[in-house]
Scaffold this motif. Sequence first.
Motif, mmCIF file in Angstrom:
data_model
loop_
_atom_site.group_PDB
_atom_site.id
_atom_site.type_symbol
_atom_site.label_atom_id
_atom_site.label_comp_id
_atom_site.label_asym_id
_atom_site.label_seq_id
_atom_site.Cartn_x
_atom_site.Cartn_y
_atom_site.Cartn_z
ATOM 1 N N LYS A 127 4.716 14.508 -3.125
ATOM 2 C CA LYS A 127 3.967 13.261 -2.878
ATOM 3 C C LYS A 127 3.140 12.859 -4.103
ATOM 4 C CE LYS A 127 3.656 13.856 2.141
ATOM 5 N NZ LYS A 127 5.018 13.509 2.302
ATOM 6 N N ILE A 128 2.547 13.834 -4.776
ATOM 7 C CA ILE A 128 1.772 13.545 -5.982
ATOM 8 C C ILE A 128 2.671 12.977 -7.071
ATOM 9 C CG2 ILE A 128 0.453 14.600 -7.870
ATOM 10 C CD1 ILE A 128 -0.655 16.561 -5.728
ATOM 11 N N VAL A 129 3.833 13.585 -7.259
ATOM 12 C CA VAL A 129 4.779 13.089 -8.264
ATOM 13 C C VAL A 129 5.215 11.673 -7.919
ATOM 14 C CG1 VAL A 129 7.077 13.390 -9.265
ATOM 15 C CG2 VAL A 129 5.603 15.377 -8.924
ATOM 16 N N LEU A 130 5.581 11.464 -6.666
ATOM 17 C CA LEU A 130 6.079 10.145 -6.263
ATOM 18 C C LEU A 130 5.001 9.072 -6.399
ATOM 19 C CD1 LEU A 130 8.591 8.700 -5.322
ATOM 20 C CD2 LEU A 130 7.894 9.138 -2.972
ATOM 21 N N MET A 131 3.777 9.374 -6.021
ATOM 22 C CA MET A 131 2.693 8.388 -6.156
ATOM 23 C C MET A 131 2.411 8.081 -7.636
ATOM 24 S SD MET A 131 1.586 7.255 -3.238
ATOM 25 C CE MET A 131 3.295 7.150 -2.784
ATOM 26 N N THR A 132 2.478 9.096 -8.469
ATOM 27 C CA THR A 132 2.304 8.880 -9.911
ATOM 28 C C THR A 132 3.404 7.975 -10.446
ATOM 29 O OG1 THR A 132 1.265 11.054 -10.157
ATOM 30 C CG2 THR A 132 2.130 10.019 -12.161
ATOM 31 N N CYS A 133 4.618 8.239 -10.024
ATOM 32 C CA CYS A 133 5.761 7.439 -10.479
ATOM 33 C C CYS A 133 5.684 6.002 -9.958
ATOM 34 C CB CYS A 133 7.073 8.090 -10.054
ATOM 35 S SG CYS A 133 7.409 9.627 -10.921
ATOM 36 N N ARG A 134 5.272 5.850 -8.723
ATOM 37 C CA ARG A 134 5.119 4.488 -8.168
ATOM 38 C C ARG A 134 4.094 3.699 -8.965
ATOM 39 N NH1 ARG A 134 5.668 3.145 -2.030
ATOM 40 N NH2 ARG A 134 4.999 1.239 -3.005
ATOM 41 N N GLY A 135 3.005 4.324 -9.307
ATOM 42 C CA GLY A 135 1.978 3.649 -10.087
ATOM 43 C C GLY A 135 2.432 3.310 -11.497
ATOM 44 N N LEU A 136 3.293 4.146 -12.043
ATOM 45 C CA LEU A 136 3.791 3.932 -13.402
ATOM 46 C C LEU A 136 4.791 2.780 -13.467
ATOM 47 C CD1 LEU A 136 3.429 5.106 -16.216
ATOM 48 C CD2 LEU A 136 5.272 6.705 -15.724
ATOM 49 N N CYS A 137 5.446 2.508 -12.355
ATOM 50 C CA CYS A 137 6.388 1.376 -12.314
ATOM 51 C C CYS A 137 5.616 0.078 -12.528
ATOM 52 C CB CYS A 137 7.096 1.309 -10.959
ATOM 53 S SG CYS A 137 8.487 2.391 -10.811
ATOM 54 N N GLY A 138 6.043 -0.682 -13.474
ATOM 55 C CA GLY A 138 5.430 -1.983 -13.692
ATOM 56 C C GLY A 138 4.057 -1.936 -14.310
ATOM 57 N N THR A 139 3.792 -0.974 -15.191
ATOM 58 C CA THR A 139 2.472 -0.932 -15.830
ATOM 59 C C THR A 139 2.241 -2.147 -16.724
ATOM 60 O OG1 THR A 139 3.373 0.503 -17.552
ATOM 61 C CG2 THR A 139 2.145 1.567 -15.778
ATOM 62 N N HIS A 140 3.310 -2.787 -17.149
ATOM 63 C CA HIS A 140 3.187 -3.969 -18.008
ATOM 64 C C HIS A 140 3.222 -5.267 -17.193
ATOM 65 C CE1 HIS A 140 4.760 -0.837 -20.694
ATOM 66 N NE2 HIS A 140 3.960 -1.409 -21.570
ATOM 67 N N THR A 141 4.187 -5.337 -16.291
ATOM 68 C CA THR A 141 4.377 -6.510 -15.428
ATOM 69 C C THR A 141 4.898 -6.004 -14.102
ATOM 70 O OG1 THR A 141 6.648 -6.790 -16.221
ATOM 71 C CG2 THR A 141 4.949 -8.016 -17.405
ATOM 72 N N LEU A 142 5.656 -6.820 -13.429
ATOM 73 C CA LEU A 142 6.312 -6.340 -12.212
ATOM 74 C C LEU A 142 7.330 -5.276 -12.588
ATOM 75 C CD1 LEU A 142 6.894 -9.713 -10.332
ATOM 76 C CD2 LEU A 142 5.176 -7.965 -9.841
ATOM 77 N N PRO A 143 7.602 -4.322 -11.687
ATOM 78 C CA PRO A 143 8.593 -3.284 -11.999
ATOM 79 C C PRO A 143 9.968 -3.896 -12.292
ATOM 80 C CG PRO A 143 7.391 -2.727 -10.007
ATOM 81 C CD PRO A 143 6.997 -4.120 -10.372
ATOM 82 N N THR A 144 10.625 -3.336 -13.285
ATOM 83 C CA THR A 144 11.976 -3.787 -13.606
ATOM 84 C C THR A 144 12.966 -3.151 -12.641
ATOM 85 O OG1 THR A 144 12.409 -1.950 -15.132
ATOM 86 C CG2 THR A 144 11.380 -3.946 -16.066
#
Length: 142
Positions: free
Chosen positions: A104-121
Motif C-alpha cells: 500500500k505504501i508503494v502504491l500510494m507513493t506511485c499514485r502520487g508520483l503520477c502526474g507530478t508535472h501535469t495530469l498523468p500520462t
Amino acid sequence: MLHKPTLHHLLGHLSSSVRNEELAEGVMAGAAMIASARGETDFAETDYLMSVLQDTDLLRHLDFNHCFELFDKYMGMLMTGHPEDESPVMQALMEAKHVKNGSKIVLMTCRGLCGTHTLPTTEELEALDKVAKALGEDVGPE
C-alpha cells in the motif's frame, strides 16, 4: 550461548533492517517505474520522493541517500530500453510485499508520483497499473 533477551534484541534489529531494505527497494523500484514511463527525471520527481520519505512514518527513518541511490540504479536499468533489465526492478518492487502494508505504501507513493508535472500520462497510468498488479493491489479510483 547468548542470553535470550540479547538474542531477541539482536534478531529484532536484523529483522527490522531487512524490512527497511525491502521497503526502500520496493518504494524506489515502483517510483522508478512511474518516473521512467515519462522519461528522464527532474526536480519535480525527486522533490516529491523526498517529501514522501520525510513525511511517511514508516519511511522517514530510512537513509535518504541510499534510497536515491536505489532510485537512480532502477532508473538506469529501466531507461536502457532492454526488456530484460525490467526483471530485477520488478523483483525489487515485489520485496515490499514482505513488509506489513508495504504494498500500500508503494502504491500510494506511485499514485502520487503520477502526474507530478501535469495530469498523468497514459504511459504513467499503464506503469501504475503494472505496479499495482505486481503488488497484488487495485489501483483504485483516480
